[in-house]
Scaffold this motif. Sequence first.
Motif, short mmCIF file in Angstrom:
data_model
loop_
_atom_site.label_atom_id
_atom_site.label_comp_id
_atom_site.label_asym_id
_atom_site.label_seq_id
_atom_site.Cartn_x
_atom_site.Cartn_y
_atom_site.Cartn_z
N GLU A 1 0.84 -1.18 0.00
CA GLU A 1 0.00 0.00 0.00
C GLU A 1 0.88 1.24 0.00
O GLU A 1 1.81 1.34 0.80
N GLY A 2 0.57 2.17 -0.90
CA GLY A 2 1.36 3.39 -0.99
C GLY A 2 2.81 3.14 -1.34
O GLY A 2 3.69 3.91 -0.92
N GLY A 3 3.08 2.07 -2.08
CA GLY A 3 4.42 1.77 -2.50
C GLY A 3 5.30 1.10 -1.45
O GLY A 3 6.49 0.95 -1.65
N ARG A 4 4.71 0.69 -0.32
CA ARG A 4 5.51 0.01 0.71
C ARG A 4 4.79 -1.25 1.18
O ARG A 4 3.57 -1.34 1.16
N ARG A 5 5.60 -2.21 1.55
CA ARG A 5 5.08 -3.48 2.03
C ARG A 5 4.60 -3.35 3.47
O ARG A 5 5.31 -2.81 4.33
N MET A 6 3.39 -3.83 3.74
CA MET A 6 2.81 -3.77 5.08
C MET A 6 2.30 -5.15 5.48
O MET A 6 1.83 -5.92 4.64
N LEU A 7 2.43 -5.45 6.75
CA LEU A 7 1.88 -6.69 7.29
C LEU A 7 0.42 -6.50 7.64
O LEU A 7 -0.02 -5.38 7.90
N THR A 8 -0.32 -7.59 7.64
CA THR A 8 -1.71 -7.55 8.08
C THR A 8 -1.80 -8.06 9.52
O THR A 8 -0.86 -8.69 10.02
N PRO A 9 -2.90 -7.80 10.21
CA PRO A 9 -3.05 -8.34 11.58
C PRO A 9 -2.90 -9.85 11.65
O PRO A 9 -2.51 -10.38 12.69
N LEU A 10 -3.21 -10.56 10.54
CA LEU A 10 -3.04 -12.02 10.53
C LEU A 10 -1.58 -12.39 10.74
O LEU A 10 -1.27 -13.34 11.47
N ALA A 11 -0.66 -11.64 10.13
CA ALA A 11 0.76 -11.91 10.31
C ALA A 11 1.17 -11.68 11.76
O ALA A 11 2.00 -12.42 12.31
N VAL A 12 0.60 -10.66 12.40
CA VAL A 12 0.90 -10.39 13.81
C VAL A 12 0.41 -11.54 14.69
O VAL A 12 1.09 -11.98 15.61
N VAL A 13 -0.80 -12.03 14.39
CA VAL A 13 -1.34 -13.16 15.15
C VAL A 13 -0.47 -14.40 14.99
O VAL A 13 -0.16 -15.09 15.96
N VAL A 14 -0.05 -14.69 13.76
CA VAL A 14 0.81 -15.86 13.50
C VAL A 14 2.13 -15.72 14.25
O VAL A 14 2.63 -16.69 14.83
N ALA A 15 2.71 -14.52 14.25
CA ALA A 15 3.97 -14.30 14.98
C ALA A 15 3.77 -14.54 16.47
O ALA A 15 4.63 -15.15 17.13
#
Length: 232
Positions: A86-100
């Motif tokens: 988004e906006g030219g930069r890679r962002m994590l989703t809340p799902l990635a935070v949950v998996v971590a």
Amino acid sequence: MLFGIVGALVLRGIFIALGAAVLANFSWAFLLFGAILLVTAAKILRDQLTGSGHDVDVSSMRSVRVLRRFMPVTEDYRGPRMSVVEGGRRMLTPLAVVVAAVFATDVVFAVDSVPAVYGITGDPYLVFATNAFALLGLRALYFVLQGALSKLVHLGYGLAAILGFIGVKLVLHWAHGEWAGVPEIPTILSLVVILVILAVVTATSLVATRRGGDREGSAHVAQPGGHHGPQH
């Protein structure tokens, strides 16, 4: 849940292999594993007594804070995707935070559970097989176990007793290797003790839950005026 189980299987495999290598080359590893279990037992007992065992704020976990520090996270989920651009930069989703967070929890549980199983058997194959079957069974019976755990109010005491017992067993095993006069706890006796502890805490939990329900029911019946709430 699937991510958590796969991660747990991989991490348990790594910890089991490392544990087998350490136990095969360093006799003091039994003392180390025993100390880990005793400390864990004390922590579980403290959490059970204070009632804080299930109060976990995911956002306060160290792994989640580190992840948020290095990568921006979107405000909402994006389906099954763990990252988006988004906006030219890679962002994590809340799902990635949950998996971590789940993976970090898997590491903690592996540190506790692997030494506990090695307290019963030294065969790495059996250790991994028991962990694998337990994890796969958890996925199939998750909602059944979730309902059962709400009734096992004394389970924390039982887990603390079991981990403490196995920790003592490992320490005695190490001490027996150093001093032959120190007694060891046989595996059969260990299994009997574990079964007895589980049976006792299950029985006391069910009795406590039933008494709590009876008290609520009595209070409900004893309401002034004999009313049982609004009727429609």
